[in-house]
Enzyme design. Sequence first.
Site: not given
Ligand code: ADP
Ligand code: MG
Length: 314
Positions: A32, A252, A256
């Site tokens: 991730d 994390d 995931d």
């Molecule tokens: P990663 O897989 O890289 O860990 P996430 O799946 O957790 O990322 O999040 C993906 C995207 O969702 C973020 O890059 C953001 O654009 C958006 N996002 C999700 N929750 C929020 C939030 N509370 N505030 C702002 N953006 C959010």
């Molecule tokens: Mg992550």
Amino acid sequence: MVGTGVGASNGVLVKGGAVLEMASKVDTIVFDKTGTLTKGSPVVTDFSRVFATDADESEEQQSNEDYLLWLLGSLERSSEHPLAKAVVEFAEKQLADALATNPFTQPTNFRAVTGRGASGTLLGNVSVAVGNRAFMTAMGCEVPPKTHQVMKRLEQEGKTSVLATVDSKIVAVIGIADEMKDDAPESIAFLRDELGMDVWMVTGDNASTAEAIRKRVNLPRNRVVAEALPATKFQKIISLQQDGKIVAMVGDGINDSPALAKANVGISLATGADIATEAADIVLVSGKYVKEVCTALHLTRSIFRRIKWNLVSL
Ligand code: ADP
Ligand code: MG
């Protein structure tokens, strides 16, 4: 160094001996991005207002910036996402003393969509949302070309850009930077070159940000999947397994956990979400270094090579 069973206090926590044997056979590893390859302590670096017309860019509108930040901070306080924390911290810093007389308020109808964003109603009738393009599009909010350009510029710098809307109108682009863990490139090189693994990155973040990070960690273009929802991460694990691979997933976040549970070996960071550590087979107790993944996998291989060797020499 390696603890088996729940309760080991440092290094690597392995949930049962069978995990060790499986880990020694891993040939493919999926990372991730946010919080795993990056530090997971994002900071707002850019806050760019969006106006429907040039005329709106008046002084009066500008002065509403504090109100806007107050709305966004109030909304994101209800979200557990690391990006939300960055937005709250930014709003707190900008608003400073004003918060003493006018503290953040609690949203109603709060909704958090994994991998997309969060929305809610403030003060009874103001609808506010923060999230990525897909989130806004799903809510019927078009992203104007000029706004898209602002986002692109931030993303090319490796930042995550999110949109903020008030009453379904896009009002701001927020640029958020999350530093890469220093040892990410060398750890990926080790897994590939020393352990001969096929290394992937699967992220919920947008394609341009993923591309900027991909270059920094030196992964081939065809080893990155961006804009992945939890189900996409899960599907990626299945498709690699169908190709006959023994897959480790390192992550994390809540997003995931299905992939961590599906992988032959799920590796989570103790710094991550509880649900991720529950879904994983191995927990990296510090979670600060990508190198810990290398240590865990390198060690299990050495242990099993030694066990086999002992059997042969009996
Ligand atoms: P990663 O897989 O890289 O860990 P996430 O799946 O957790 O990322 O999040 C993906 C995207 O969702 C973020 O890059 C953001 O654009 C958006 N996002 C999700 N929750 C929020 C939030 N509370 N505030 C702002 N953006 C959010
Ligand atoms: Mg992550």
